[in-house]
Scaffold this motif. Structure first.
Motif, PDB file in Angstrom:
ATOM      1  N   UNK A 256       0.830  -1.207   0.000  1.00 25.83           N
ATOM      2  CA  UNK A 256       0.000   0.000   0.000  1.00 25.83           C
ATOM      3  C   UNK A 256       0.868   1.262   0.000  1.00 25.83           C
ATOM      4  N   UNK A 257       1.890   1.288   0.840  1.00 24.95           N
ATOM      5  CA  UNK A 257       2.762   2.465   0.915  1.00 24.95           C
ATOM      6  C   UNK A 257       3.590   2.636  -0.356  1.00 24.95           C
ATOM      7  N   UNK A 258       4.037   1.532  -0.937  1.00 29.55           N
ATOM      8  CA  UNK A 258       4.790   1.615  -2.193  1.00 29.55           C
ATOM      9  C   UNK A 258       3.885   2.125  -3.324  1.00 29.55           C
TER      10      UNK A 258
ATOM     11  N   UNK B 156       2.167   6.596  -6.824  1.00 31.60           N
ATOM     12  CA  UNK B 156       1.106   7.485  -7.267  1.00 31.60           C
ATOM     13  C   UNK B 156       1.479   8.948  -7.054  1.00 31.60           C
ATOM     14  N   UNK B 157       2.107   9.241  -5.936  1.00 35.25           N
ATOM     15  CA  UNK B 157       2.502  10.608  -5.595  1.00 35.25           C
ATOM     16  C   UNK B 157       3.988  10.641  -5.270  1.00 35.25           C
TER      17      UNK B 157
END
Length: 105
Positions: free
Chosen positions: A91-93, A98-99
């Motif tokens: 999720x963090x990757x 994405x940003x």
């Protein structure tokens, strides 16, 4: 559909090996717990014939640690286990992909 690549098999093998090591460590601790608490119980009876069952304090304290070790070894903790870690990392990757210019805290 997930393909069974060599890397995937190796990862599954390493996770299984790590889990078996945790189980082995738990069973070893359980045997030591049973032997040592039995000895303390015998010593308690020998010294004061159960007038004060002080060995139960050791049994209770060590037992709490043993419960937590069992939770970890048998993956009974529904939160923050290995699959949770992997999902959170992904999720963090994905969020960073994405940003890319934003950093999270």
């Amino acid at each position: 559909m997930q393909f069974d690549t060599k890397e995937n098999r190796e990862n599954r093998y390493l996770r299984a090996k790590e889990r078996v090591a945790e189980m082995k460590k738990f069973y070893t601790s359980l045997v030591f717990y049973i032997v040592f608490i039995t000895f303390l119980g015998w010593l308690n009876y020998y010294t004061n014939e159960w007038r004060y069952a002080w060995f139960l304090w050791a049994a209770f304290g060590w037992g709490i640690g043993l419960v937590f070790q069992a939770l970890k070894a048998f993956n009974w903790a529904p939160f923050m286990n290995k699959s949770w870690e992997e999902r959170k990392i992904k999720e963090l990757m994905d969020k960073e992909d994405q940003f890319p210019n934003e950093r999270w805290k």
